[in-house]
Scaffold this motif. Structure first.
Motif, PDB file in Angstrom:
ATOM      1  N   UNK A  44    -105.651  11.298 -27.612  1.00 17.37           N
ATOM      2  CA  UNK A  44    -106.867  12.053 -27.928  1.00 17.37           C
ATOM      3  C   UNK A  44    -106.665  12.768 -29.254  1.00 17.37           C
ATOM      4  N   UNK A  45    -107.763  13.211 -29.801  1.00 17.15           N
ATOM      5  CA  UNK A  45    -107.763  14.006 -31.035  1.00 17.15           C
ATOM      6  C   UNK A  45    -108.441  15.336 -30.674  1.00 17.15           C
ATOM      7  N   UNK A  46    -107.659  16.395 -30.501  1.00 16.32           N
ATOM      8  CA  UNK A  46    -108.229  17.641 -29.975  1.00 16.32           C
ATOM      9  C   UNK A  46    -109.283  18.286 -30.871  1.00 16.32           C
ATOM     10  N   UNK A  47    -109.203  18.045 -32.187  1.00 11.64           N
ATOM     11  CA  UNK A  47    -110.076  18.779 -33.103  1.00 11.64           C
ATOM     12  C   UNK A  47    -111.115  17.939 -33.820  1.00 11.64           C
ATOM     13  N   UNK A  48    -111.185  16.646 -33.537  1.00 10.05           N
ATOM     14  CA  UNK A  48    -112.121  15.807 -34.282  1.00 10.05           C
ATOM     15  C   UNK A  48    -112.618  14.636 -33.442  1.00 10.05           C
ATOM     16  N   UNK A  49    -113.856  14.218 -33.699  1.00 11.26           N
ATOM     17  CA  UNK A  49    -114.388  13.009 -33.095  1.00 11.26           C
ATOM     18  C   UNK A  49    -113.684  11.800 -33.705  1.00 11.26           C
ATOM     19  N   UNK A  50    -113.799  10.649 -33.054  1.00  7.08           N
ATOM     20  CA  UNK A  50    -113.176   9.408 -33.523  1.00  7.08           C
ATOM     21  C   UNK A  50    -114.283   8.351 -33.651  1.00  7.08           C
ATOM     22  N   UNK A  51    -114.550   7.895 -34.879  1.00  6.56           N
ATOM     23  CA  UNK A  51    -115.649   6.988 -35.204  1.00  6.56           C
ATOM     24  C   UNK A  51    -115.137   5.550 -35.281  1.00  6.56           C
ATOM     25  N   UNK A  52    -115.755   4.639 -34.540  1.00  7.70           N
ATOM     26  CA  UNK A  52    -115.399   3.222 -34.534  1.00  7.70           C
ATOM     27  C   UNK A  52    -116.641   2.381 -34.838  1.00  7.70           C
ATOM     28  N   UNK A  53    -116.523   1.445 -35.780  1.00  7.00           N
ATOM     29  CA  UNK A  53    -117.569   0.467 -36.058  1.00  7.00           C
ATOM     30  C   UNK A  53    -116.892  -0.905 -36.080  1.00  7.00           C
ATOM     31  N   UNK A  54    -117.330  -1.796 -35.212  1.00  8.19           N
ATOM     32  CA  UNK A  54    -116.730  -3.129 -35.142  1.00  8.19           C
ATOM     33  C   UNK A  54    -117.341  -3.994 -36.243  1.00  8.19           C
ATOM     34  N   UNK A  71    -119.124  -5.086 -29.709  1.00  7.42           N
ATOM     35  CA  UNK A  71    -119.005  -6.323 -30.463  1.00  7.42           C
ATOM     36  C   UNK A  71    -119.385  -6.034 -31.916  1.00  7.42           C
ATOM     37  N   UNK A  72    -119.259  -7.022 -32.782  1.00  5.23           N
ATOM     38  CA  UNK A  72    -119.554  -6.843 -34.205  1.00  5.23           C
ATOM     39  C   UNK A  72    -120.925  -6.187 -34.386  1.00  5.23           C
ATOM     40  N   UNK A  73    -120.938  -5.137 -35.191  1.00  7.48           N
ATOM     41  CA  UNK A  73    -122.166  -4.387 -35.452  1.00  7.48           C
ATOM     42  C   UNK A  73    -122.340  -3.158 -34.586  1.00  7.48           C
ATOM     43  N   UNK A  74    -121.519  -3.003 -33.549  1.00  5.48           N
ATOM     44  CA  UNK A  74    -121.632  -1.845 -32.659  1.00  5.48           C
ATOM     45  C   UNK A  74    -120.804  -0.672 -33.184  1.00  5.48           C
ATOM     46  N   UNK A  75    -121.313   0.511 -32.952  1.00 12.31           N
ATOM     47  CA  UNK A  75    -120.686   1.759 -33.373  1.00 12.31           C
ATOM     48  C   UNK A  75    -120.565   2.657 -32.153  1.00 12.31           C
ATOM     49  N   UNK A  76    -119.442   3.386 -32.062  1.00  8.62           N
ATOM     50  CA  UNK A  76    -119.250   4.349 -30.980  1.00  8.62           C
ATOM     51  C   UNK A  76    -118.419   5.506 -31.500  1.00  8.62           C
ATOM     52  N   UNK A  77    -118.757   6.704 -31.072  1.00  6.87           N
ATOM     53  CA  UNK A  77    -118.009   7.896 -31.444  1.00  6.87           C
ATOM     54  C   UNK A  77    -117.401   8.491 -30.183  1.00  6.87           C
ATOM     55  N   UNK A  78    -116.072   8.591 -30.163  1.00  8.77           N
ATOM     56  CA  UNK A  78    -115.369   9.256 -29.070  1.00  8.77           C
ATOM     57  C   UNK A  78    -115.353  10.746 -29.401  1.00  8.77           C
ATOM     58  N   UNK A  79    -115.929  11.592 -28.538  1.00  9.86           N
ATOM     59  CA  UNK A  79    -115.949  13.028 -28.828  1.00  9.86           C
ATOM     60  C   UNK A  79    -114.543  13.634 -28.880  1.00  9.86           C
ATOM     61  N   UNK A  80    -114.399  14.672 -29.657  1.00  9.56           N
ATOM     62  CA  UNK A  80    -113.123  15.386 -29.784  1.00  9.56           C
ATOM     63  C   UNK A  80    -112.588  15.756 -28.410  1.00  9.56           C
ATOM     64  N   UNK A  81    -111.273  15.570 -28.254  1.00 11.60           N
ATOM     65  CA  UNK A  81    -110.602  15.982 -27.032  1.00 11.60           C
ATOM     66  C   UNK A  81    -110.670  14.996 -25.889  1.00 11.60           C
ATOM     67  N   UNK A  82    -111.439  13.910 -26.014  1.00 14.17           N
ATOM     68  CA  UNK A  82    -111.550  12.928 -24.931  1.00 14.17           C
ATOM     69  C   UNK A  82    -110.441  11.885 -25.072  1.00 14.17           C
ATOM     70  N   UNK A 105    -103.499   8.876 -36.323  1.00 12.20           N
ATOM     71  CA  UNK A 105    -104.198   7.883 -35.503  1.00 12.20           C
ATOM     72  C   UNK A 105    -103.788   7.937 -34.041  1.00 12.20           C
ATOM     73  N   UNK A 106    -102.641   8.505 -33.742  1.00 11.45           N
ATOM     74  CA  UNK A 106    -102.187   8.618 -32.355  1.00 11.45           C
ATOM     75  C   UNK A 106    -102.549   9.965 -31.725  1.00 11.45           C
ATOM     76  N   UNK A 107    -103.089  10.861 -32.533  1.00 16.74           N
ATOM     77  CA  UNK A 107    -103.333  12.215 -32.059  1.00 16.74           C
ATOM     78  C   UNK A 107    -102.118  13.102 -32.209  1.00 16.74           C
ATOM     79  N   UNK A 108    -100.963  12.521 -32.585  1.00 16.04           N
ATOM     80  CA  UNK A 108     -99.692  13.251 -32.720  1.00 16.04           C
ATOM     81  C   UNK A 108     -99.051  12.875 -34.059  1.00 16.04           C
TER      82      UNK A 108
END
Length: 118
Positions: A44-54, A71-82, A105-108
């Motif tokens: 996890x990333x305690x202080x920041x969201x994580x943005x992914x675009x395939x 799949x290609x063209x999809x975007x998802x944001x993992x909220x901070x701390x998840x 990238x590992x949160x650590x």
């Protein structure tokens, strides 16, 4: 005037999986490309969201409540701390990531991959 970034050209410059490469910066954020194959580890990333675009291929992002399929063209944001675990589905996938500069990238920071600029 700088040239535009061609993501396919940047992705062709390396073969390593799970090793993001910085292709641009803006407003204190790194814009990165990465190649995924197999699975990463839970983190996890305690202080920041994580943005992914395939860009190419398919991935799933495992979350505590279940996976998010992309799949290609999809975007998802993992909220901070998840806690989450990205993984490719059916082979190599190419991803665009955006994170605040310096985010491991590992949160650590002790286990993070270096993020060279290309």
């Amino acid at each position: 005037m700088p040239d535009p970034v061609t993501l396919t050209r940047k992705l062709a410059q390396f073969d390593e999986h799970w090793s993001p490469r910085i292709v641009a910066t803006y407003n204190g954020n790194d814009v990165m490309v990465a190649k995924f194959e197999g699975e990463f580890h839970w983190h996890s990333h305690p202080d920041t969201d994580d943005f992914f675009l395939v860009i190419k291929g398919e991935i799933e992002i495992d979350l505590p409540d279940g996976p998010v399929a992309m799949k290609a063209g999809d975007l998802f944001v993992v909220p901070a701390g998840i806690e989450h675990r990205p993984r490719s589905v059916g082979g190599e996938a190419h991803i665009l990531l955006i994170e605040p500069t310096g985010t491991p990238n590992t949160g650590d920071p002790t286990t993070a991959a270096p993020k060279p600029s290309i």
